[in-house]
Design an enzyme around this catalytic site. Structure first.
Site, PDB file in Angstrom:
ATOM      1  N   ALA A  65      20.088 -33.274 -17.663  1.00 16.02           N
ATOM      2  CA  ALA A  65      20.255 -33.740 -19.041  1.00 16.02           C
ATOM      3  C   ALA A  65      21.436 -34.705 -19.056  1.00 16.02           C
ATOM      4  O   ALA A  65      22.298 -34.653 -18.178  1.00 16.02           O
ATOM      5  CB  ALA A  65      20.515 -32.545 -19.943  1.00 16.02           C
ATOM      6  N   GLY A 109      18.396 -30.298 -15.815  1.00 15.78           N
ATOM      7  CA  GLY A 109      17.170 -30.579 -16.563  1.00 15.78           C
ATOM      8  C   GLY A 109      16.103 -31.264 -15.710  1.00 15.78           C
ATOM      9  O   GLY A 109      14.914 -31.137 -15.991  1.00 15.78           O
ATOM     10  N   GLU A 112      14.415 -28.584 -13.941  1.00 17.71           N
ATOM     11  CA  GLU A 112      13.676 -27.822 -14.954  1.00 17.71           C
ATOM     12  C   GLU A 112      12.390 -28.544 -15.378  1.00 17.71           C
ATOM     13  O   GLU A 112      11.352 -27.913 -15.563  1.00 17.71           O
ATOM     14  CB  GLU A 112      14.600 -27.549 -16.151  1.00 17.71           C
ATOM     15  CG  GLU A 112      15.743 -26.603 -15.758  1.00 17.71           C
ATOM     16  CD  GLU A 112      16.853 -26.530 -16.779  1.00 17.71           C
ATOM     17  OE1 GLU A 112      17.349 -27.591 -17.211  1.00 17.71           O
ATOM     18  OE2 GLU A 112      17.237 -25.412 -17.149  1.00 17.71           O
ATOM     19  N   GLU A 132      24.648 -26.691 -13.648  1.00 25.98           N
ATOM     20  CA  GLU A 132      25.267 -26.622 -14.978  1.00 25.98           C
ATOM     21  C   GLU A 132      26.545 -25.798 -14.972  1.00 25.98           C
ATOM     22  O   GLU A 132      27.451 -26.020 -15.772  1.00 25.98           O
ATOM     23  CB  GLU A 132      24.276 -26.023 -15.993  1.00 25.98           C
ATOM     24  CG  GLU A 132      23.087 -26.912 -16.333  1.00 25.98           C
ATOM     25  CD  GLU A 132      21.896 -26.734 -15.412  1.00 25.98           C
ATOM     26  OE1 GLU A 132      22.041 -26.183 -14.303  1.00 25.98           O
ATOM     27  OE2 GLU A 132      20.796 -27.161 -15.816  1.00 25.98           O
TER      28      GLU A 132
HETATM   29  N1  CAA Z   1      24.133 -37.383 -17.131  1.00 21.92           N
HETATM   30  C1  CAA Z   1      24.639 -38.604 -17.390  1.00 21.92           C
HETATM   31  N2  CAA Z   1      24.889 -39.520 -16.432  1.00 21.92           N
HETATM   32  C2  CAA Z   1      24.623 -39.177 -15.155  1.00 21.92           C
HETATM   33  C3  CAA Z   1      24.097 -37.923 -14.815  1.00 21.92           C
HETATM   34  C4  CAA Z   1      23.841 -36.993 -15.867  1.00 21.92           C
HETATM   35  N3  CAA Z   1      23.289 -35.797 -15.645  1.00 21.92           N
HETATM   36  N4  CAA Z   1      23.957 -37.865 -13.471  1.00 21.92           N
HETATM   37  C5  CAA Z   1      24.349 -39.056 -12.994  1.00 21.92           C
HETATM   38  N5  CAA Z   1      24.757 -39.853 -14.017  1.00 21.92           N
HETATM   39  C6  CAA Z   1      25.292 -41.214 -13.926  1.00 21.92           C
HETATM   40  C7  CAA Z   1      26.721 -41.241 -13.421  1.00 21.92           C
HETATM   41  O1  CAA Z   1      27.613 -40.984 -14.483  1.00 21.92           O
HETATM   42  C8  CAA Z   1      26.808 -42.640 -12.867  1.00 21.92           C
HETATM   43  O2  CAA Z   1      26.993 -43.528 -13.952  1.00 21.92           O
HETATM   44  P1  CAA Z   1      28.106 -44.730 -13.839  1.00 21.92           P
HETATM   45  O3  CAA Z   1      27.605 -45.575 -12.692  1.00 21.92           O
HETATM   46  O4  CAA Z   1      28.006 -45.394 -15.164  1.00 21.92           O
HETATM   47  O5  CAA Z   1      29.401 -44.056 -13.555  1.00 21.92           O
HETATM   48  C9  CAA Z   1      25.419 -42.893 -12.310  1.00 21.92           C
HETATM   49  O6  CAA Z   1      24.564 -41.945 -12.946  1.00 21.92           O
HETATM   50  C10 CAA Z   1      25.347 -42.666 -10.813  1.00 21.92           C
HETATM   51  O7  CAA Z   1      25.851 -41.377 -10.541  1.00 21.92           O
HETATM   52  P2  CAA Z   1      26.980 -41.079  -9.435  1.00 21.92           P
HETATM   53  O8  CAA Z   1      27.894 -42.263  -9.313  1.00 21.92           O
HETATM   54  O9  CAA Z   1      27.617 -39.765  -9.781  1.00 21.92           O
HETATM   55  O10 CAA Z   1      26.074 -41.008  -8.124  1.00 21.92           O
HETATM   56  P3  CAA Z   1      26.366 -40.162  -6.805  1.00 21.92           P
HETATM   57  O11 CAA Z   1      25.325 -40.606  -5.830  1.00 21.92           O
HETATM   58  O12 CAA Z   1      27.793 -40.263  -6.403  1.00 21.92           O
HETATM   59  O13 CAA Z   1      26.108 -38.625  -7.214  1.00 21.92           O
HETATM   60  C11 CAA Z   1      24.901 -36.797  -8.261  1.00 21.92           C
HETATM   61  C12 CAA Z   1      24.820 -38.203  -7.584  1.00 21.92           C
HETATM   62  C13 CAA Z   1      25.329 -35.737  -7.261  1.00 21.92           C
HETATM   63  C14 CAA Z   1      23.490 -36.495  -8.777  1.00 21.92           C
HETATM   64  C15 CAA Z   1      25.920 -36.862  -9.434  1.00 21.92           C
HETATM   65  O14 CAA Z   1      25.619 -37.975 -10.246  1.00 21.92           O
HETATM   66  C16 CAA Z   1      25.913 -35.638 -10.310  1.00 21.92           C
HETATM   67  O15 CAA Z   1      26.469 -34.626  -9.945  1.00 21.92           O
HETATM   68  N6  CAA Z   1      25.296 -35.746 -11.507  1.00 21.92           N
HETATM   69  C17 CAA Z   1      25.275 -34.665 -12.477  1.00 21.92           C
HETATM   70  C18 CAA Z   1      24.337 -33.550 -12.082  1.00 21.92           C
HETATM   71  C19 CAA Z   1      24.376 -32.436 -13.111  1.00 21.92           C
HETATM   72  O16 CAA Z   1      25.383 -31.828 -13.355  1.00 21.92           O
HETATM   73  N7  CAA Z   1      23.218 -32.168 -13.753  1.00 21.92           N
HETATM   74  C20 CAA Z   1      23.112 -31.143 -14.776  1.00 21.92           C
HETATM   75  C21 CAA Z   1      23.254 -31.783 -16.136  1.00 21.92           C
HETATM   76  S1  CAA Z   1      23.359 -30.598 -17.441  1.00 21.92           S
HETATM   77  C22 CAA Z   1      21.770 -30.074 -17.725  1.00 21.92           C
HETATM   78  O17 CAA Z   1      20.826 -30.574 -17.137  1.00 21.92           O
HETATM   79  C23 CAA Z   1      21.614 -28.977 -18.741  1.00 21.92           C
HETATM   80  C24 CAA Z   1      20.242 -28.407 -18.859  1.00 21.92           C
HETATM   81  O18 CAA Z   1      19.856 -27.497 -18.149  1.00 21.92           O
HETATM   82  C25 CAA Z   1      19.374 -28.886 -19.870  1.00 21.92           C
END
Ligand code: CAA
Length: 258
Positions: A65, A109, A112, A132
Site C-alpha cells: 500500500a 498489500g 495480499e 508492515e
Molecule cells: N509506498 C510508497 N512508495 C513506495 C513504496 C510504498 N509501499 N515502496 C516503494 N516506494 C517508492 C520509494 O519511496 C521510492 O520512491 P522515491 O524514488 O520517490 O524515493 C521508489 O518507490 C523506489 O523505492 P526504493 O528507492 O525504496 O527502492 P529499493 O530498490 O531501494 O527498495 C523496497 C525496494 C525494498 C521494496 C523498498 O522500496 C521498500 O521497503 N518499500 C516498502 C515496502 C513496504 O513496507 N510495504 C508495505 C506497505 S504497508 C501495506 O501494504 C499495508 C497493508 O497491508 C495494506
C-alpha cells in the site's frame, strides 16, 4: 477505457492487467486500487474475457500500500472510510479466474493482492513479504489471514513478525505459489495458463473457483456436499454434454458456456 495506473489489454479471451506506477514500485494508492476495481468489474461483465492475469513490472509486482498516502491519516479517517475494504478486495469478489504473475517485490498489500488471485505464478526473482511490522502496523488486506491459510501458522508468524522476505523457491515449497519460472518466461507461462483456462467451459471454471473458495470457508463435509451439488448441477449444462460426448467421440470439445 484508459487508465493512469494500469496497462490493460484483451487477447485470446484473456484480460491482462499490468499495474503501472513504476516510480513508486507499483505502490497501491487509492487511485490505482479504484482503477483496478473498475477494470476488474468491466472484465467481469465483458463476455470476451474468460480469464484474467494481473502482473506488475520486472522489479515489482507491487511494493505494498502507498505509505506516503497513508502516513498522515488518523484512526478516525481510516476507520470511517473503512480503508481497504472496497476496492482492494475486488479481486476476491471477481468470479472469473484470476492469475497473479509475480516478478520482483510482492510486499504488504502487493503480496495480499497476489494472494487474493486464484493462484500465483512466480518468476525466480519474486520476493514475498509482509513487512508492515517495520512501519509500526500489521497487514490490513489479508496478510495475517490468507498467508496463514496458505503457508501455515509458523511461516506466517515468522513473515508477519520479522517482516522478512521469502524468495520464490521458498514460496513454492511453502505452497504460496503454484509454479516458479525463469523471469523471462513469466508472462508466456502465465498467459498460456490463462489461455488454457479460457478454452474450457466458463460455467465449469467459475464453478470450480466457487467450490474451492467455498471449501476454504467451511468444514470438509460442507465443502464436499457443496462440490457434489454443483457437480450434479453442471449436468444441466450443454457444456457437460459436449465435453463428455467429445471425449467419447474422440474429438476436441466446443464449449459454448451454455
Ligand atoms: N509506498 C510508497 N512508495 C513506495 C513504496 C510504498 N509501499 N515502496 C516503494 N516506494 C517508492 C520509494 O519511496 C521510492 O520512491 P522515491 O524514488 O520517490 O524515493 C521508489 O518507490 C523506489 O523505492 P526504493 O528507492 O525504496 O527502492 P529499493 O530498490 O531501494 O527498495 C523496497 C525496494 C525494498 C521494496 C523498498 O522500496 C521498500 O521497503 N518499500 C516498502 C515496502 C513496504 O513496507 N510495504 C508495505 C506497505 S504497508 C501495506 O501494504 C499495508 C497493508 O497491508 C495494506
Amino acid at each position: 477505457m484508459a487508465y493512469d495506473n494500469l496497462i490493460v489489454s484483451i487477447n485470446d479471451h484473456v484480460g491482462l492487467i499490468q499495474l503501472n506506477r513504476p516510480k513508486a514500485l507499483n505502490a497501491l494508492n487509492s487511485k490505482l486500487l479504484a482503477e483496478l476495481a473498475k477494470c476488474l468489474k468491466s472484465m467481469e461483465s465483458n463476455d470476451k474475457v474468460r480469464a484474467i492475469v494481473i502482473t506488475g513490472s520486472e522489479k515489482a509486482f507491487a511494493a505494498g500500500a502507498d505509505i506516503s498516502e497513508m502516513s498522515g491519516k488518523s484512526f478516525v479517517e481510516v476507520y470511517r472510510a473503512d480503508m481497504f475494504n472496497e476496492d482492494a478486495n475486488m479481486i476476491d469478489r471477481c468470479r472469473k479466474p484470476v492469475i497473479a504473475a509475480v516478478a520482483g517485490y510482492a510486499l504488504g498489500g502487493g503480496c495480499e493482492l497476489a494472494m487474493m488471485c486464484d493462484f500465483i505464478i512466480a518468476a525466480d526473482t519474486a520476493k514475498f513479504g509482509q513487512p508492515e511490522v517495520n512501519l509500526g502496523v500489521c497487514a490490513g488486506i489479508g496478510g495475517t489471514q490468507r498467508l496463514t491459510r496458505l503457508v501455515g501458522r509458523a511461516k506466517s508468524m515468522d513473515m508477519n513478525l520479522t517482516g522478512r522476505f521469502m524468495d520464490a523457491e521458498e514460496a513454492e515449497r511453502s505452497g504460496l505459489v503454484s509454479r516458479v519460472v525463469p523471469a523471462k518466461k513469466l508472462m508466456e507461462v502465465a498467459l498460456d495458463a490463462a489461455e488454457r483456462i479460457a478454452e474450457k467451459s466458463m460455467i465449469a471454471t467459475m464453478t470450480i473457483k466457487e467450490a474451492v473458495k467455498r471449501g476454504e470457508e467451511s468444514s470438509l463435509a460442507e465443502g464436499l456436499l457443496f462440490e457434489r451439488r454443483v457437480f450434479h448441477a453442471l449436468f444441466a449444462t450443454e457444456d457437460q454434454k459436449e465435453g463428455m460426448n467429445a471425449f467419447v467421440e474422440k474429438r476436441e470439445p466446443q464449449f459454448r458456456d451454455k
